[in-house]
Motif scaffolding. Structure first.
Motif, PDB file in Angstrom:
ATOM      1  N   GLU A 137       0.820  -1.216   0.000  1.00  0.00           N
ATOM      2  CA  GLU A 137       0.000   0.000   0.000  1.00  0.00           C
ATOM      3  C   GLU A 137       0.852   1.264   0.000  1.00  0.00           C
ATOM      4  O   GLU A 137       0.491   2.271  -0.603  1.00  0.00           O
ATOM      5  CB  GLU A 137      -0.923   0.011   1.212  1.00  0.00           C
ATOM      6  N   GLN A 138       1.984   1.227   0.696  1.00  0.00           N
ATOM      7  CA  GLN A 138       2.869   2.394   0.752  1.00  0.00           C
ATOM      8  C   GLN A 138       3.792   2.476  -0.452  1.00  0.00           C
ATOM      9  O   GLN A 138       4.552   3.429  -0.580  1.00  0.00           O
ATOM     10  CB  GLN A 138       3.696   2.350   2.046  1.00  0.00           C
ATOM     11  N   ASP A 139       3.716   1.463  -1.313  1.00  0.00           N
ATOM     12  CA  ASP A 139       4.535   1.388  -2.521  1.00  0.00           C
ATOM     13  C   ASP A 139       6.023   1.536  -2.209  1.00  0.00           C
ATOM     14  O   ASP A 139       6.753   2.260  -2.873  1.00  0.00           O
ATOM     15  CB  ASP A 139       4.097   2.456  -3.533  1.00  0.00           C
ATOM     16  N   GLU A 140       6.431   0.840  -1.153  1.00  0.00           N
ATOM     17  CA  GLU A 140       7.841   0.839  -0.794  1.00  0.00           C
ATOM     18  C   GLU A 140       8.311  -0.615  -0.676  1.00  0.00           C
ATOM     19  O   GLU A 140       7.586  -1.476  -0.194  1.00  0.00           O
ATOM     20  CB  GLU A 140       8.089   1.593   0.509  1.00  0.00           C
ATOM     21  N   PRO A 141       9.503  -0.887  -1.139  1.00  0.00           N
ATOM     22  CA  PRO A 141       9.993  -2.267  -1.054  1.00  0.00           C
ATOM     23  C   PRO A 141      10.267  -2.651   0.395  1.00  0.00           C
ATOM     24  O   PRO A 141      10.723  -1.833   1.195  1.00  0.00           O
ATOM     25  CB  PRO A 141      11.285  -2.235  -1.868  1.00  0.00           C
ATOM     26  N   PHE A 142       9.962  -3.886   0.720  1.00  0.00           N
ATOM     27  CA  PHE A 142      10.212  -4.381   2.073  1.00  0.00           C
ATOM     28  C   PHE A 142      11.491  -5.191   2.053  1.00  0.00           C
ATOM     29  O   PHE A 142      11.625  -6.130   1.284  1.00  0.00           O
ATOM     30  CB  PHE A 142       9.045  -5.244   2.556  1.00  0.00           C
ATOM     31  N   GLU A 143      12.430  -4.798   2.878  1.00  0.00           N
ATOM     32  CA  GLU A 143      13.698  -5.515   2.954  1.00  0.00           C
ATOM     33  C   GLU A 143      13.532  -6.686   3.910  1.00  0.00           C
ATOM     34  O   GLU A 143      13.052  -6.528   5.016  1.00  0.00           O
ATOM     35  CB  GLU A 143      14.805  -4.589   3.424  1.00  0.00           C
ATOM     36  N   GLY A 144      13.917  -7.835   3.475  1.00  0.00           N
ATOM     37  CA  GLY A 144      13.786  -9.014   4.307  1.00  0.00           C
ATOM     38  C   GLY A 144      12.500  -9.749   3.993  1.00  0.00           C
ATOM     39  O   GLY A 144      11.856  -9.508   2.973  1.00  0.00           O
ATOM     40  N   LYS A 145      12.136 -10.636   4.894  1.00  0.00           N
ATOM     41  CA  LYS A 145      10.926 -11.426   4.692  1.00  0.00           C
ATOM     42  C   LYS A 145       9.913 -11.060   5.769  1.00  0.00           C
ATOM     43  O   LYS A 145      10.272 -10.952   6.941  1.00  0.00           O
ATOM     44  CB  LYS A 145      11.250 -12.912   4.764  1.00  0.00           C
ATOM     45  N   PRO A 146       8.655 -10.875   5.385  1.00  0.00           N
ATOM     46  CA  PRO A 146       7.633 -10.512   6.372  1.00  0.00           C
ATOM     47  C   PRO A 146       7.494 -11.534   7.499  1.00  0.00           C
ATOM     48  O   PRO A 146       7.288 -11.156   8.655  1.00  0.00           O
ATOM     49  CB  PRO A 146       6.351 -10.430   5.545  1.00  0.00           C
ATOM     50  N   VAL A 147       7.646 -12.820   7.196  1.00  0.00           N
ATOM     51  CA  VAL A 147       7.531 -13.847   8.241  1.00  0.00           C
ATOM     52  C   VAL A 147       8.673 -13.695   9.253  1.00  0.00           C
ATOM     53  O   VAL A 147       8.458 -13.776  10.467  1.00  0.00           O
ATOM     54  CB  VAL A 147       7.524 -15.263   7.625  1.00  0.00           C
ATOM     55  N   SER A 148       9.871 -13.441   8.769  1.00  0.00           N
ATOM     56  CA  SER A 148      11.017 -13.247   9.668  1.00  0.00           C
ATOM     57  C   SER A 148      10.805 -12.034  10.559  1.00  0.00           C
ATOM     58  O   SER A 148      11.107 -12.072  11.758  1.00  0.00           O
ATOM     59  CB  SER A 148      12.304 -13.074   8.872  1.00  0.00           C
ATOM     60  N   LYS A 149      10.277 -10.967   9.993  1.00  0.00           N
ATOM     61  CA  LYS A 149      10.011  -9.753  10.765  1.00  0.00           C
ATOM     62  C   LYS A 149       8.956 -10.024  11.839  1.00  0.00           C
ATOM     63  O   LYS A 149       9.093  -9.584  12.985  1.00  0.00           O
ATOM     64  CB  LYS A 149       9.552  -8.632   9.829  1.00  0.00           C
ATOM     65  N   ALA A 150       7.912 -10.767  11.502  1.00  0.00           N
ATOM     66  CA  ALA A 150       6.867 -11.099  12.469  1.00  0.00           C
ATOM     67  C   ALA A 150       7.434 -11.937  13.606  1.00  0.00           C
ATOM     68  O   ALA A 150       7.116 -11.694  14.784  1.00  0.00           O
ATOM     69  CB  ALA A 150       5.728 -11.832  11.775  1.00  0.00           C
ATOM     70  N   ILE A 151       8.290 -12.895  13.292  1.00  0.00           N
ATOM     71  CA  ILE A 151       8.913 -13.729  14.326  1.00  0.00           C
ATOM     72  C   ILE A 151       9.804 -12.881  15.229  1.00  0.00           C
ATOM     73  O   ILE A 151       9.785 -13.029  16.451  1.00  0.00           O
ATOM     74  CB  ILE A 151       9.705 -14.880  13.675  1.00  0.00           C
ATOM     75  N   GLU A 152      10.561 -11.980  14.646  1.00  0.00           N
ATOM     76  CA  GLU A 152      11.422 -11.094  15.439  1.00  0.00           C
ATOM     77  C   GLU A 152      10.599 -10.220  16.377  1.00  0.00           C
ATOM     78  O   GLU A 152      10.998  -9.990  17.520  1.00  0.00           O
ATOM     79  CB  GLU A 152      12.262 -10.214  14.520  1.00  0.00           C
ATOM     80  N   GLU A 153       9.451  -9.726  15.901  1.00  0.00           N
ATOM     81  CA  GLU A 153       8.585  -8.888  16.736  1.00  0.00           C
ATOM     82  C   GLU A 153       8.047  -9.672  17.934  1.00  0.00           C
ATOM     83  O   GLU A 153       7.964  -9.134  19.037  1.00  0.00           O
ATOM     84  CB  GLU A 153       7.430  -8.324  15.921  1.00  0.00           C
ATOM     85  N   ILE A 154       7.699 -10.913  17.728  1.00  0.00           N
ATOM     86  CA  ILE A 154       7.201 -11.736  18.835  1.00  0.00           C
ATOM     87  C   ILE A 154       8.333 -12.035  19.814  1.00  0.00           C
ATOM     88  O   ILE A 154       8.163 -11.925  21.035  1.00  0.00           O
ATOM     89  CB  ILE A 154       6.563 -13.039  18.312  1.00  0.00           C
TER      90      ILE A 154
END
Length: 69
Positions: A36-53
């Motif tokens: 939606e923000q039209d910006e590339p996401f560095e890394g993998k969303p699943v990895s980021k979610a795991i790191e947040e938890i």
């Protein structure tokens, strides 16, 4: 060995089923936001979610009426 370990994630969320669902929902939200923000996401969303938890940045609260089920 994976970081963070499954055992440390289960300290944050006491059910594997719930943990997988939380990670999937958060990863989807991260991915959708990046699109939606039209910006590339560095890394993998699943990895980021795991790191947040693992870091405690993302907390799970279960309503009392659902805890006994």
């Amino acid at each position: 060995m994976l970081y963070p370990s499954l055992a440390s994630l289960l300290d944050q969320v006491n059910s594997r089923y719930l943990l997988v669902n939380i990670i999937a929902r958060r990863a989807r939200a991260i991915s959708t936001y990046a699109i939606e923000q039209d910006e590339p996401f560095e890394g993998k969303p699943v990895s980021k979610a795991i790191e947040e938890i693992a870091s405690g940045e993302l907390r799970v609260t279960i309503p009392e009426d659902l805890q006994s089920q």
